[in-house]
Write a protein that holds these residues in place. Structure first.
Motif, PDB file in Angstrom:
ATOM      1  N   GLY A  13      20.302  34.884 -71.471  1.00  0.00           N
ATOM      2  CA  GLY A  13      20.056  35.100 -72.891  1.00  0.00           C
ATOM      3  C   GLY A  13      19.032  36.180 -73.157  1.00  0.00           C
ATOM      4  O   GLY A  13      19.213  37.036 -74.027  1.00  0.00           O
ATOM      5  N   VAL A  14      17.940  36.155 -72.399  1.00  0.00           N
ATOM      6  CA  VAL A  14      16.892  37.171 -72.578  1.00  0.00           C
ATOM      7  C   VAL A  14      17.404  38.541 -72.132  1.00  0.00           C
ATOM      8  O   VAL A  14      17.203  39.545 -72.824  1.00  0.00           O
ATOM      9  CB  VAL A  14      15.612  36.773 -71.823  1.00  0.00           C
ATOM     10  N   TYR A  15      18.044  38.602 -70.979  1.00  0.00           N
ATOM     11  CA  TYR A  15      18.594  39.879 -70.495  1.00  0.00           C
ATOM     12  C   TYR A  15      19.535  40.485 -71.529  1.00  0.00           C
ATOM     13  O   TYR A  15      19.418  41.681 -71.878  1.00  0.00           O
ATOM     14  CB  TYR A  15      19.324  39.668 -69.173  1.00  0.00           C
ATOM     15  N   THR A  50      22.988  46.459 -59.884  1.00  0.00           N
ATOM     16  CA  THR A  50      23.130  45.014 -59.780  1.00  0.00           C
ATOM     17  C   THR A  50      22.060  44.301 -60.601  1.00  0.00           C
ATOM     18  O   THR A  50      21.024  44.872 -60.949  1.00  0.00           O
ATOM     19  CB  THR A  50      23.026  44.532 -58.317  1.00  0.00           C
ATOM     20  N   VAL A  51      22.330  43.035 -60.890  1.00  0.00           N
ATOM     21  CA  VAL A  51      21.359  42.133 -61.511  1.00  0.00           C
ATOM     22  C   VAL A  51      21.262  40.899 -60.629  1.00  0.00           C
ATOM     23  O   VAL A  51      22.285  40.371 -60.176  1.00  0.00           O
ATOM     24  CB  VAL A  51      21.798  41.725 -62.929  1.00  0.00           C
ATOM     25  N   GLY A 110      16.118  26.471 -57.449  1.00  0.00           N
ATOM     26  CA  GLY A 110      16.920  27.067 -56.387  1.00  0.00           C
ATOM     27  C   GLY A 110      18.181  27.752 -56.867  1.00  0.00           C
ATOM     28  O   GLY A 110      19.025  28.154 -56.056  1.00  0.00           O
ATOM     29  N   ARG A 111      18.339  27.930 -58.171  1.00  0.00           N
ATOM     30  CA  ARG A 111      19.517  28.613 -58.716  1.00  0.00           C
ATOM     31  C   ARG A 111      19.379  30.125 -58.551  1.00  0.00           C
ATOM     32  O   ARG A 111      18.347  30.708 -58.900  1.00  0.00           O
ATOM     33  CB  ARG A 111      19.678  28.301 -60.201  1.00  0.00           C
ATOM     34  N   VAL A 112      20.413  30.766 -58.008  1.00  0.00           N
ATOM     35  CA  VAL A 112      20.423  32.210 -57.825  1.00  0.00           C
ATOM     36  C   VAL A 112      21.806  32.734 -58.208  1.00  0.00           C
ATOM     37  O   VAL A 112      22.830  32.131 -57.850  1.00  0.00           O
ATOM     38  CB  VAL A 112      20.112  32.617 -56.369  1.00  0.00           C
ATOM     39  N   TRP A 113      21.826  33.844 -58.947  1.00  0.00           N
ATOM     40  CA  TRP A 113      23.084  34.532 -59.253  1.00  0.00           C
ATOM     41  C   TRP A 113      22.864  36.025 -59.102  1.00  0.00           C
ATOM     42  O   TRP A 113      21.825  36.563 -59.524  1.00  0.00           O
ATOM     43  CB  TRP A 113      23.554  34.227 -60.674  1.00  0.00           C
ATOM     44  N   GLN A 114      23.827  36.712 -58.514  1.00  0.00           N
ATOM     45  CA  GLN A 114      23.760  38.165 -58.396  1.00  0.00           C
ATOM     46  C   GLN A 114      25.121  38.739 -58.748  1.00  0.00           C
ATOM     47  O   GLN A 114      26.167  38.199 -58.361  1.00  0.00           O
ATOM     48  CB  GLN A 114      23.374  38.587 -56.974  1.00  0.00           C
ATOM     49  N   GLY A 115      25.100  39.830 -59.511  1.00  0.00           N
ATOM     50  CA  GLY A 115      26.344  40.467 -59.907  1.00  0.00           C
ATOM     51  C   GLY A 115      26.117  41.867 -60.406  1.00  0.00           C
ATOM     52  O   GLY A 115      25.004  42.412 -60.330  1.00  0.00           O
ATOM     53  N   GLN A 146      22.706  49.866 -72.770  1.00  0.00           N
ATOM     54  CA  GLN A 146      22.717  50.361 -71.391  1.00  0.00           C
ATOM     55  C   GLN A 146      22.244  49.259 -70.449  1.00  0.00           C
ATOM     56  O   GLN A 146      21.141  48.719 -70.604  1.00  0.00           O
ATOM     57  CB  GLN A 146      21.781  51.562 -71.265  1.00  0.00           C
ATOM     58  N   PRO A 147      23.052  48.859 -69.483  1.00  0.00           N
ATOM     59  CA  PRO A 147      22.662  47.751 -68.606  1.00  0.00           C
ATOM     60  C   PRO A 147      21.443  48.085 -67.762  1.00  0.00           C
ATOM     61  O   PRO A 147      21.154  49.252 -67.484  1.00  0.00           O
ATOM     62  CB  PRO A 147      23.902  47.527 -67.741  1.00  0.00           C
ATOM     63  N   LEU A 148      20.750  47.038 -67.355  1.00  0.00           N
ATOM     64  CA  LEU A 148      19.534  47.165 -66.559  1.00  0.00           C
ATOM     65  C   LEU A 148      19.763  46.593 -65.172  1.00  0.00           C
ATOM     66  O   LEU A 148      20.220  45.460 -65.031  1.00  0.00           O
ATOM     67  CB  LEU A 148      18.398  46.384 -67.217  1.00  0.00           C
ATOM     68  N   ALA A 149      19.452  47.367 -64.150  1.00  0.00           N
ATOM     69  CA  ALA A 149      19.510  46.860 -62.777  1.00  0.00           C
ATOM     70  C   ALA A 149      18.156  46.234 -62.458  1.00  0.00           C
ATOM     71  O   ALA A 149      17.200  46.928 -62.112  1.00  0.00           O
ATOM     72  CB  ALA A 149      19.827  47.989 -61.807  1.00  0.00           C
ATOM     73  N   VAL A 150      18.064  44.915 -62.631  1.00  0.00           N
ATOM     74  CA  VAL A 150      16.779  44.240 -62.471  1.00  0.00           C
ATOM     75  C   VAL A 150      16.921  42.975 -61.639  1.00  0.00           C
ATOM     76  O   VAL A 150      17.980  42.356 -61.564  1.00  0.00           O
ATOM     77  CB  VAL A 150      16.158  43.862 -63.844  1.00  0.00           C
ATOM     78  N   ASP A 151      15.809  42.623 -61.032  1.00  0.00           N
ATOM     79  CA  ASP A 151      15.658  41.368 -60.312  1.00  0.00           C
ATOM     80  C   ASP A 151      14.711  40.507 -61.149  1.00  0.00           C
ATOM     81  O   ASP A 151      13.575  40.908 -61.416  1.00  0.00           O
ATOM     82  CB  ASP A 151      15.063  41.653 -58.927  1.00  0.00           C
ATOM     83  N   VAL A 152      15.168  39.339 -61.605  1.00  0.00           N
ATOM     84  CA  VAL A 152      14.393  38.470 -62.497  1.00  0.00           C
ATOM     85  C   VAL A 152      14.169  37.135 -61.794  1.00  0.00           C
ATOM     86  O   VAL A 152      15.130  36.467 -61.401  1.00  0.00           O
ATOM     87  CB  VAL A 152      15.120  38.249 -63.834  1.00  0.00           C
ATOM     88  N   ILE A 153      12.907  36.758 -61.634  1.00  0.00           N
ATOM     89  CA  ILE A 153      12.554  35.538 -60.912  1.00  0.00           C
ATOM     90  C   ILE A 153      11.632  34.694 -61.787  1.00  0.00           C
ATOM     91  O   ILE A 153      10.679  35.224 -62.375  1.00  0.00           O
ATOM     92  CB  ILE A 153      11.842  35.858 -59.590  1.00  0.00           C
TER      93      ILE A 153
END
Length: 350
Positions: free
Chosen positions: A91-93, A60-61, A69-74, A104-111
């Motif tokens: 854009g950065v991801y 997941t990302v 307060g914007r949050v997206w997970q997928g 190769q996708p990255l499963a990361v949490d970006v805050i």
């Protein structure tokens, strides 16, 4: 350049400083800088954009803009679709996955969060892109230098995401300090200015920031400026040349420690900048500017493209309290700031 996936316990953090555009703003925007060369003087201040990157749940990302307060997970995919309020994160991801992960996708949490709102005129969007890139570099052990990060940040924002703007913000956030920057079609040159300690203290002690409370959209202003340059409209083009000349004069004032000449260049540069597009200033901005000058400010301008966001003024230290009291009568916020020497940097929290 191959990325190194860290252990799941690694938390990478980064911060990048926001900047004040002192002179030459607008000459770093294509096509002007490509045809004539742009020259800008700016300085970073002790307000920052922050980014954190760590491992997410498998596959997941999660993207979070904590200040809005914007949050997206997928699902972690090679290319994420743009998400409202999280365009910079996406854009950065996408670019990191493409350029350094081989798709190769990255499963990361970006805050992320910023100490200035979007549209502030302090380069907040570009500074956030730099902070995000710096955090990913820390997380993936990517050995990118300052010019690499600034150039990549510019490409993500201006090319990948199609956001209008110039080049100075990415380089200011990455390098930090007071810099005289030169912009050409094929290269950027960052010249750090070594200020005497007493001049740095004098300048810091003279600056007053006023947030108008109006977050402006710079795209329309930049589009009008760009259109004038493409059509080679004589009056705006000559004004742009004079804006650039005042940035050069301001640099000389800094190097010689002449605060009066510095203020004169800022005053002249602001008058010329207002000729570049109709919405750079307005009645509300003019009213604040005139009041601050009447209260004792030596010079003032809007930081950034114009139309709103932060205004900055310089005043003798003995007159600064009076200028600040004057500004407090308007519907906005008054700040002071300190200059920073260090640009974007990162660290790990294990």
């Amino acid at each position: 350049m191959k990325a190194i996936i860290p252990s799941s316990t690694v938390v990478a953090r980064a911060r990048a400083p926001l900047r004040l555009g002192l002179g030459g703003g607008g000459t770093d925007v294509s096509p002007y800088c490509d045809q004539y060369g742009g020259e800008v003087l700016n300085v970073t201040i002790d307000k920052y954009a922050y980014a954190t990157v760590c491992a997410a749940e498998h596959g997941t990302v999660r993207l979070t803009a904590a200040d809005s307060g914007r949050v997206w997970q997928g699902v972690a995919e090679p290319v994420l679709q743009r998400q409202q309020g999280l365009d910079l994160h996406v854009g950065v991801y996408n670019r990191v996955v493409r350029d350094f992960m081989g798709g190769q996708p990255l499963a990361v949490d970006v805050i992320t969060h910023s100490e200035a709102p979007p549209g502030s005129g302090l380069g907040s969007s570009s500074t956030m892109v730099v902070a995000l890139l710096q955090a990913f570099c820390e997380y993936l052990s990517l050995p990118l230098g300052e010019y690499d990060i600034a150039s990549l940040a510019h490409d993500i924002e201006r090319v990948d995401l199609g956001m209008a703007g110039g080049k100075q913000d990415q380089y200011a956030a990455t390098f930090g300090g007071m810099n005289f920057m030169e912009f050409y079609a094929d290269r950027v040159i960052v010249n750090p200015l070594r200020m005497k300690a007493e001049l740095k203290a004098e300048l810091e002690s003279s600056v007053v920031l006023f947030y108008t409370g109006v977050s402006r959209e710079s795209a329309a202003i930049i589009a009008e400026q760009t259109d004038h340059i493409r059509r080679r409209d004589s009056a705006p083009l000559e004004a742009m040349h004079r804006v650039k000349a005042e940035a050069r004069a301001m640099k000389e004032a800094v190097l010689t420690g002449n605060l009066e000449a510095f203020a004169q260049s800022m005053r002249t540069g602001w008058e010329e900048k207002k000729k570049l597009a109709r919405s750079i200033s307005n009645a509300a901005i003019d009213e604040v500017y005139d009041a601050a000058m009447a209260a004792g400010a030596l010079a003032g301008k809007v930081s950034g493209a114009g139309g709103g966001g932060f205004m900055m003024f310089v005043a003798e230290l003995s007159r600064r309290p009076e200028v600040m009291r004057c500004l407090q009568r308007f519907n906005g916020q008054v700040f002071t700031c300190n200059f920073t020497e260090r640009g974007a940097h990162s660290w790990r929290k294990n």
